[in-house]
Design an enzyme around this catalytic site. Structure first.
Site, PDB file in Angstrom:
ATOM      1  N   ARG A 125      23.199  24.599  52.113  1.00  0.00           N
ATOM      2  CA  ARG A 125      22.530  25.916  52.351  1.00  0.00           C
ATOM      3  C   ARG A 125      23.691  27.214  53.231  1.00  0.00           C
ATOM      4  NH1 ARG A 125      17.921  22.685  53.117  1.00  0.00           N
ATOM      5  NH2 ARG A 125      17.104  22.039  51.461  1.00  0.00           N
ATOM      6  N   LYS A 147      31.011  39.108  47.266  1.00  0.00           N
ATOM      7  CA  LYS A 147      30.364  38.957  46.695  1.00  0.00           C
ATOM      8  C   LYS A 147      31.017  37.586  45.770  1.00  0.00           C
ATOM      9  CE  LYS A 147      29.256  43.191  43.983  1.00  0.00           C
ATOM     10  NZ  LYS A 147      29.847  43.619  43.010  1.00  0.00           N
ATOM     11  N   GLU A 189      43.018  47.062  39.815  1.00  0.00           N
ATOM     12  CA  GLU A 189      42.188  47.396  40.789  1.00  0.00           C
ATOM     13  C   GLU A 189      41.990  48.716  42.249  1.00  0.00           C
ATOM     14  OE1 GLU A 189      39.296  46.211  40.840  1.00  0.00           O
ATOM     15  OE2 GLU A 189      39.174  43.884  39.705  1.00  0.00           O
ATOM     16  N   LYS A 225      37.855  49.940  50.024  1.00  0.00           N
ATOM     17  CA  LYS A 225      36.167  49.157  50.050  1.00  0.00           C
ATOM     18  C   LYS A 225      35.793  49.038  51.328  1.00  0.00           C
ATOM     19  CE  LYS A 225      34.968  44.799  47.449  1.00  0.00           C
ATOM     20  NZ  LYS A 225      35.633  43.642  46.327  1.00  0.00           N
ATOM     21  N   GLU A 235      24.912  46.550  46.599  1.00  0.00           N
ATOM     22  CA  GLU A 235      25.096  47.646  45.573  1.00  0.00           C
ATOM     23  C   GLU A 235      23.240  47.449  45.561  1.00  0.00           C
ATOM     24  OE1 GLU A 235      27.618  46.008  42.710  1.00  0.00           O
ATOM     25  OE2 GLU A 235      26.736  46.599  41.350  1.00  0.00           O
ATOM     26  N   ARG A 240      27.801  51.537  45.939  1.00  0.00           N
ATOM     27  CA  ARG A 240      28.950  50.246  45.682  1.00  0.00           C
ATOM     28  C   ARG A 240      29.287  50.081  44.061  1.00  0.00           C
ATOM     29  NH1 ARG A 240      29.640  44.225  48.469  1.00  0.00           N
ATOM     30  NH2 ARG A 240      31.067  43.951  47.386  1.00  0.00           N
ATOM     31  N   ASN A 244      32.805  49.408  40.605  1.00  0.00           N
ATOM     32  CA  ASN A 244      32.390  48.952  39.202  1.00  0.00           C
ATOM     33  C   ASN A 244      33.272  49.291  37.845  1.00  0.00           C
ATOM     34  OD1 ASN A 244      31.140  46.827  40.787  1.00  0.00           O
ATOM     35  ND2 ASN A 244      29.146  47.262  39.188  1.00  0.00           N
ATOM     36  N   HIS A 247      34.471  48.146  34.880  1.00  0.00           N
ATOM     37  CA  HIS A 247      33.887  46.790  35.399  1.00  0.00           C
ATOM     38  C   HIS A 247      33.322  46.220  33.133  1.00  0.00           C
ATOM     39  CE1 HIS A 247      36.484  46.680  38.717  1.00  0.00           C
ATOM     40  NE2 HIS A 247      36.883  45.642  38.706  1.00  0.00           N
ATOM     41  N   HIS A 251      34.510  43.143  32.064  1.00  0.00           N
ATOM     42  CA  HIS A 251      34.134  42.450  32.052  1.00  0.00           C
ATOM     43  C   HIS A 251      33.907  42.029  30.311  1.00  0.00           C
ATOM     44  CE1 HIS A 251      32.689  42.248  36.062  1.00  0.00           C
ATOM     45  NE2 HIS A 251      33.847  41.868  35.848  1.00  0.00           N
ATOM     46  N   HIS A 264      42.024  39.812  34.483  1.00  0.00           N
ATOM     47  CA  HIS A 264      40.883  40.209  35.223  1.00  0.00           C
ATOM     48  C   HIS A 264      41.532  41.454  35.322  1.00  0.00           C
ATOM     49  CE1 HIS A 264      38.027  41.542  37.324  1.00  0.00           C
ATOM     50  NE2 HIS A 264      38.735  42.232  37.933  1.00  0.00           N
TER      51      HIS A 264
HETATM   52  N1  LIG Z   1      34.259  39.646  44.260  1.00  0.00           N
HETATM   53  C1  LIG Z   1      35.025  40.707  43.879  1.00  0.00           C
HETATM   54  O1  LIG Z   1      34.436  41.275  44.762  1.00  0.00           O
HETATM   55  C2  LIG Z   1      35.878  40.942  43.103  1.00  0.00           C
HETATM   56  C3  LIG Z   1      36.880  41.675  42.746  1.00  0.00           C
HETATM   57  C4  LIG Z   1      37.993  41.978  41.717  1.00  0.00           C
HETATM   58  C5  LIG Z   1      38.235  40.493  41.901  1.00  0.00           C
HETATM   59  N2  LIG Z   1      37.115  39.282  41.346  1.00  0.00           N
HETATM   60  C6  LIG Z   1      36.965  38.029  40.302  1.00  0.00           C
HETATM   61  O2  LIG Z   1      38.834  37.820  41.321  1.00  0.00           O
HETATM   62  C7  LIG Z   1      39.537  37.441  39.341  1.00  0.00           C
HETATM   63  C8  LIG Z   1      40.587  37.486  39.164  1.00  0.00           C
HETATM   64  O3  LIG Z   1      42.095  37.254  40.269  1.00  0.00           O
HETATM   65  P1  LIG Z   1      42.928  36.972  40.254  1.00  0.00           P
HETATM   66  O4  LIG Z   1      43.298  38.398  39.186  1.00  0.00           O
HETATM   67  O5  LIG Z   1      43.570  36.443  41.859  1.00  0.00           O
HETATM   68  O6  LIG Z   1      42.924  36.222  39.306  1.00  0.00           O
HETATM   69  P2  LIG Z   1      44.126  34.086  39.545  1.00  0.00           P
HETATM   70  O7  LIG Z   1      43.208  33.524  40.910  1.00  0.00           O
HETATM   71  O8  LIG Z   1      43.434  33.331  38.213  1.00  0.00           O
HETATM   72  O9  LIG Z   1      45.255  34.467  40.315  1.00  0.00           O
HETATM   73  C9  LIG Z   1      46.185  34.758  39.073  1.00  0.00           C
HETATM   74  C10 LIG Z   1      46.767  33.693  38.695  1.00  0.00           C
HETATM   75  O10 LIG Z   1      47.744  33.611  39.366  1.00  0.00           O
HETATM   76  C11 LIG Z   1      47.728  32.801  40.103  1.00  0.00           C
HETATM   77  N3  LIG Z   1      48.724  32.324  41.590  1.00  0.00           N
HETATM   78  C12 LIG Z   1      47.407  33.422  42.554  1.00  0.00           C
HETATM   79  N4  LIG Z   1      48.323  33.226  43.399  1.00  0.00           N
HETATM   80  C13 LIG Z   1      49.414  32.550  43.314  1.00  0.00           C
HETATM   81  C14 LIG Z   1      50.760  32.718  44.033  1.00  0.00           C
HETATM   82  N5  LIG Z   1      50.637  33.052  45.496  1.00  0.00           N
HETATM   83  N6  LIG Z   1      51.647  31.974  43.629  1.00  0.00           N
HETATM   84  C15 LIG Z   1      52.135  31.891  42.096  1.00  0.00           C
HETATM   85  N7  LIG Z   1      50.911  32.190  41.822  1.00  0.00           N
HETATM   86  C16 LIG Z   1      49.800  32.269  42.022  1.00  0.00           C
HETATM   87  C17 LIG Z   1      46.863  31.697  40.123  1.00  0.00           C
HETATM   88  O11 LIG Z   1      46.656  30.238  39.775  1.00  0.00           O
HETATM   89  C18 LIG Z   1      46.450  31.805  38.349  1.00  0.00           C
HETATM   90  O12 LIG Z   1      46.883  31.268  37.485  1.00  0.00           O
HETATM   91  C19 LIG Z   1      38.259  37.663  38.552  1.00  0.00           C
HETATM   92  O13 LIG Z   1      37.401  36.155  38.302  1.00  0.00           O
HETATM   93  C20 LIG Z   1      37.549  38.897  38.527  1.00  0.00           C
HETATM   94  O14 LIG Z   1      36.337  38.514  38.162  1.00  0.00           O
HETATM   95  C21 LIG Z   1      36.379  39.599  42.436  1.00  0.00           C
END
Ligand SMILES: NC(=O)c1ccc[n+]([C@@H]2O[C@H](COP(=O)([O-])OP(=O)(O)OC[C@H]3O[C@@H](n4cnc5c(N)ncnc54)[C@H](O)[C@@H]3O)[C@@H](O)[C@H]2O)c1
Length: 287
Positions: A125, A147, A189, A225, A235, A240, A244, A247, A251, A264
């Site tokens: 939990r 989030k 972003e 942010k 949100e 907030r 998006n 997005h 998405h 992404h």
């Molecule tokens: N929670 C939120 O507020 C929020 C905001 C924006 C995006 N997101 C989410 O984030 C995700 C996208 O994140 P992302 O673009 O970081 O993708 P990801 O985590 O898939 O990373 C992209 C790729 O880079 C590799 N990688 C990561 N760090 C590395 C490093 N230092 N060296 C070598 N390789 C590395 C990973 O293994 C992966 O293959 C999506 O699912 C999106 O929905 C969430």
């Protein structure tokens, strides 16, 4: 040793935390984590690309500060952001003997941050959670704001929670191992933040060829942010939702691509263009 650290506070009423940005801070992460006083046992959740590069650095620094860690690795990529992964990770933690006294570290990009955050929010939990983001997307955006979430075939991030980390430790040296495509997607972003809140950053991005000092750019994005999240944590007021921007369409593109075709940031870039087109048509603006 890490370079000069810069930091920002996310000033939420019940969940305030610090974001520290510095080159090489991974070597000292155990020190900052131990100072939080959240226990001496943790699960590091990472992916198959990031773990071989950085997990031993993190676990060594934790061990130097008397914190035991267990590494749990999932396949790299968006497809690991699933309820099935949440269950697998939680069961692995139970099998290892972890209980409510464990804390969770997310070591990786946004996929790992969103997944590990959800695990931390439901394991017994809720156990404390730490973000160590290693991509541009995660450092400027997803590691901050609380989030968490996973995807289903019906859509992105439809199952999740609001669950804030106790600290965000950002080592910009980790960005040097990012493949070019992953490095570039992160700027979607950054452009989004600039467009909604920072005209001068928008102008800089349009003119600068390469960034000398990514630490400052990242912290500037975190601050944008943070100020929005502080005013509308869950949100509810609509503020907030500015974050998006791009997005809704983005998405849909990620979902239509089966969470594998577009990164992404690539989907969000297309989403930003789509949102701009709709808005200029609706308000009869010229191109
Ligand atoms: N929670 C939120 O507020 C929020 C905001 C924006 C995006 N997101 C989410 O984030 C995700 C996208 O994140 P992302 O673009 O970081 O993708 P990801 O985590 O898939 O990373 C992209 C790729 O880079 C590799 N990688 C990561 N760090 C590395 C490093 N230092 N060296 C070598 N390789 C590395 C990973 O293994 C992966 O293959 C999506 O699912 C999106 O929905 C969430």
């Amino acid at each position: 040793m890490s370079s000069n650290k810069i930091s920002a506070k996310i000033d939420l009423k019940d969940n305030a935390y610090e974001v520290i940005v510095s080159k090489g801070i991974l070597n000292d992460c155990g020190h900052y984590i131990s100072n939080l006083g959240i226990g001496n046992k943790c699960a590091i959740i990472s992916d198959s690309n990031v773990a071989p590069l950085y997990a031993s650095k993190v676990s060594e620094s934790l061990a130097n500060n008397n914190i035991k860690s267990e590494l749990i690795v999932v396949d790299a990529g968006e497809s690991s952001k699933s309820l099935e992964s949440v269950e697998k990770i939680c069961r692995k933690m139970i099998e290892t003997g972890h209980d409510r006294h464990v804390f969770v570290i997310a070591l990786g990009g946004g996929v790992i941050g969103d997944l590990a955050g959800l695990v931390a929010s439901v394991f017994y939990r809720g156990v404390p959670f730490i973000q160590i983001p290693t991509t541009i997307v995660s450092q400027v955006d997803s590691a901050v704001g609380g989030k968490t979430g996973v995807n289903t075939p019906e859509g992105k991030n439809l199952i999740g929670s609001f669950y804030h980390p106790k600290i965000v430790i950002t080592d910009t040296l980790t960005l040097s191992s990012l493949p070019e495509r992953e490095f570039n997607e992160g700027f979607a972003e950054v452009i989004k933040h600039a467009a909604i809140r920072d005209k001068s950053m928008f102008e800089d991005i349009m003119s600068v060829e390469g960034y000398e000092n990514l630490d400052e750019l990242i912290l500037r994005n975190v601050e944008i942010k943070a100020r929005i999240v502080e005013q509308d944590e869950k949100e509810l007021s609509g503020l907030r939702a500015h974050l998006n921007y791009g997005h809704t369409i983005g998405h849909a593109i990620e979902t239509a691509g089966g969470y594998g075709k577009f990164l992404h940031g690539e989907a969000i870039s297309l989403g930003l263009i789509g949102a701009n087109k709709i808005s200029s048509q609706k308000s009869n603006l010229s191109d």
